[in-house]
Design an enzyme around this catalytic site. Sequence first.
Site, PDB file in Angstrom:
ATOM      1  N   ALA A 193     -22.808  15.117  16.543  1.00 57.35           N
ATOM      2  CA  ALA A 193     -22.203  16.418  16.810  1.00 57.35           C
ATOM      3  C   ALA A 193     -22.896  17.447  15.926  1.00 57.35           C
ATOM      4  CB  ALA A 193     -20.715  16.362  16.497  1.00 57.35           C
ATOM      5  N   GLY A 229     -22.069  11.259  16.900  1.00 63.60           N
ATOM      6  CA  GLY A 229     -21.762  11.561  18.297  1.00 63.60           C
ATOM      7  C   GLY A 229     -22.858  11.110  19.258  1.00 63.60           C
ATOM      8  N   GLU A 249     -22.109   7.599  19.838  1.00 61.55           N
ATOM      9  CA  GLU A 249     -20.873   7.538  20.639  1.00 61.55           C
ATOM     10  C   GLU A 249     -21.145   7.912  22.100  1.00 61.55           C
ATOM     11  OE1 GLU A 249     -19.022   9.947  17.478  1.00 61.55           O
ATOM     12  OE2 GLU A 249     -17.323   8.576  17.657  1.00 61.55           O
ATOM     13  N   GLU A 292     -20.464   9.295   9.986  1.00 62.64           N
ATOM     14  CA  GLU A 292     -19.532  10.403   9.754  1.00 62.64           C
ATOM     15  C   GLU A 292     -18.863  10.325   8.386  1.00 62.64           C
ATOM     16  OE1 GLU A 292     -19.906   8.833  12.659  1.00 62.64           O
ATOM     17  OE2 GLU A 292     -19.566  10.200  14.332  1.00 62.64           O
TER      18      GLU A 292
HETATM   19  C1  HXC Z   1     -26.805  19.827  13.196  1.00 63.66           C
HETATM   20  C2  HXC Z   1     -28.709  18.645  12.678  1.00 63.66           C
HETATM   21  C3  HXC Z   1     -28.019  17.424  12.856  1.00 63.66           C
HETATM   22  C4  HXC Z   1     -26.650  17.474  13.252  1.00 63.66           C
HETATM   23  C5  HXC Z   1     -30.059  16.992  12.303  1.00 63.66           C
HETATM   24  N1  HXC Z   1     -29.953  18.330  12.341  1.00 63.66           N
HETATM   25  N2  HXC Z   1     -28.883  16.424  12.621  1.00 63.66           N
HETATM   26  N3  HXC Z   1     -28.097  19.830  12.838  1.00 63.66           N
HETATM   27  N4  HXC Z   1     -26.092  18.699  13.389  1.00 63.66           N
HETATM   28  N5  HXC Z   1     -25.934  16.380  13.474  1.00 63.66           N
HETATM   29  C6  HXC Z   1     -30.996  19.317  12.046  1.00 63.66           C
HETATM   30  C7  HXC Z   1     -31.312  19.371  10.570  1.00 63.66           C
HETATM   31  O1  HXC Z   1     -30.398  20.203   9.884  1.00 63.66           O
HETATM   32  C8  HXC Z   1     -32.705  19.953  10.582  1.00 63.66           C
HETATM   33  O2  HXC Z   1     -32.620  21.346  10.785  1.00 63.66           O
HETATM   34  C9  HXC Z   1     -33.312  19.361  11.842  1.00 63.66           C
HETATM   35  O3  HXC Z   1     -32.210  18.936  12.665  1.00 63.66           O
HETATM   36  C10 HXC Z   1     -34.161  18.129  11.556  1.00 63.66           C
HETATM   37  O4  HXC Z   1     -33.392  17.235  10.783  1.00 63.66           O
HETATM   38  P1  HXC Z   1     -33.879  16.597   9.406  1.00 63.66           P
HETATM   39  O5  HXC Z   1     -32.656  16.167   8.675  1.00 63.66           O
HETATM   40  O6  HXC Z   1     -34.820  17.515   8.708  1.00 63.66           O
HETATM   41  O7  HXC Z   1     -34.708  15.337   9.948  1.00 63.66           O
HETATM   42  P2  HXC Z   1     -34.984  13.964   9.201  1.00 63.66           P
HETATM   43  O8  HXC Z   1     -35.313  14.181   7.752  1.00 63.66           O
HETATM   44  O9  HXC Z   1     -35.990  13.279  10.049  1.00 63.66           O
HETATM   45  O10 HXC Z   1     -33.612  13.153   9.237  1.00 63.66           O
HETATM   46  C11 HXC Z   1     -33.092  12.740  10.485  1.00 63.66           C
HETATM   47  C12 HXC Z   1     -31.624  12.316  10.288  1.00 63.66           C
HETATM   48  C13 HXC Z   1     -30.841  13.476   9.638  1.00 63.66           C
HETATM   49  C14 HXC Z   1     -31.535  11.051   9.416  1.00 63.66           C
HETATM   50  C15 HXC Z   1     -31.043  11.991  11.696  1.00 63.66           C
HETATM   51  O11 HXC Z   1     -31.127  14.677  10.354  1.00 63.66           O
HETATM   52  C16 HXC Z   1     -29.371  13.294   9.620  1.00 63.66           C
HETATM   53  O12 HXC Z   1     -28.837  12.529   8.796  1.00 63.66           O
HETATM   54  N6  HXC Z   1     -28.638  14.025  10.491  1.00 63.66           N
HETATM   55  C17 HXC Z   1     -27.200  14.018  10.514  1.00 63.66           C
HETATM   56  C18 HXC Z   1     -26.698  12.740  11.099  1.00 63.66           C
HETATM   57  C19 HXC Z   1     -25.174  12.717  11.110  1.00 63.66           C
HETATM   58  O13 HXC Z   1     -24.527  12.801  10.043  1.00 63.66           O
HETATM   59  N7  HXC Z   1     -24.581  12.634  12.309  1.00 63.66           N
HETATM   60  C20 HXC Z   1     -23.156  12.639  12.450  1.00 63.66           C
HETATM   61  C21 HXC Z   1     -22.689  14.039  12.666  1.00 63.66           C
HETATM   62  S1  HXC Z   1     -20.931  14.143  12.795  1.00 63.66           S
HETATM   63  P3  HXC Z   1     -33.551  22.363   9.948  1.00 63.66           P
HETATM   64  O14 HXC Z   1     -33.047  23.714  10.392  1.00 63.66           O
HETATM   65  O15 HXC Z   1     -33.360  22.056   8.515  1.00 63.66           O
HETATM   66  O16 HXC Z   1     -34.930  22.053  10.446  1.00 63.66           O
HETATM   67  C22 HXC Z   1     -20.602  13.547  14.303  1.00 63.66           C
HETATM   68  C23 HXC Z   1     -19.146  13.465  14.637  1.00 63.66           C
HETATM   69  C24 HXC Z   1     -18.906  13.090  16.077  1.00 63.66           C
HETATM   70  O17 HXC Z   1     -21.417  13.236  15.082  1.00 63.66           O
HETATM   71  C25 HXC Z   1     -17.445  12.846  16.285  1.00 63.66           C
HETATM   72  C26 HXC Z   1     -16.649  14.054  16.582  1.00 63.66           C
HETATM   73  C27 HXC Z   1     -16.479  14.958  15.443  1.00 63.66           C
END
Ligand code: HXC
Length: 259
Positions: free
Chosen positions: A66, A110, A113, A133
């Site tokens: 998400a 997400g 999911e 998460e």
């Molecule tokens: C918004 C995101 C994002 C996300 C990545 N980006 N994931 N933006 N929401 N979930 C953005 C980063 O901020 C970054 O933007 C760009 O995408 C590239 O990501 P990087 O982190 O620089 O890439 P990398 O170093 O290769 O790492 C990849 C990654 C990491 C390991 C996947 O991005 C990461 O940990 N992302 C979050 C994963 C996460 O926590 N997902 C769960 C989300 S909560 P910029 O502008 O800096 O270039 C969820 C809840 C669902 O899903 C259930 C309902 C609530």
Amino acid sequence: MTPEHPIRVETHGRVGLITLNRPQQLNALNDALMDALGAALKSFDADPGIGAIVITGSDKAFAAGADIAAMADWSYMDVHLDNFITRNWETIREIRKPVLAAVAGYAMGGGCELALACDVIVAAESARFALPEVQLAMLPGAGGTQRLPRAIGKAKAMDMCLSARILDAAEADRYGLVSRVVPDAELLEHTLALAERIAAFSLPALMAIKESVNRAWESPLSEGILFERRALHARFASSDAHEGMHAFLVKRKPEFQHR
Ligand code: HXC
């Protein structure tokens, strides 16, 4: 500058292909994307020329979850009144045709999911699955705490949800999280070929099978068996089923009319 369209949609014969398209954000799933995805899924589901649907992302990410930037400042009342997740993420549950996920790279939160909500997951060797998460003090709330234990069992699901453990494609395959693993270069071609194979079968049979397997998730065995038996009996009302059986007996290829 025109805003990017969050998905791309195309057809390949009887297969509808939806590509998630927010590459700068690793396909983070915001409202605009989920609304567009839901609309495309519904449109393919209503199209008699389509028998199966494929959802894919980029080489680097199916979807990284998400959209954290969008969610960061929301209040409880914002998400409650807006019916967050239920409003537009669950459209996929209404889709009666088979939906296949073609996953390369990150399928996190997400994104994982969303893949779990699909009927078949084809993973590239680069695929990485996690429900991280907990790292945000959030919870896998788009079906993760419910679908993952049903898919891979409580012990593995607890490990992933509580520790944010990342599974590689081989582990995901071993645990039964994915349907099959293929080399990255073959992911889309392989998934489209699989979807085309599926889509050539009789559509009402496919829908009955999908509905029956999904019942196995949601009912006690006795109820599921009863549902399956009713679905089986209903097959005898299908002209395709008679065509399929008669064609077998005279050793010819069946010609399905999807009726
Ligand atoms: C918004 C995101 C994002 C996300 C990545 N980006 N994931 N933006 N929401 N979930 C953005 C980063 O901020 C970054 O933007 C760009 O995408 C590239 O990501 P990087 O982190 O620089 O890439 P990398 O170093 O290769 O790492 C990849 C990654 C990491 C390991 C996947 O991005 C990461 O940990 N992302 C979050 C994963 C996460 O926590 N997902 C769960 C989300 S909560 P910029 O502008 O800096 O270039 C969820 C809840 C669902 O899903 C259930 C309902 C609530």
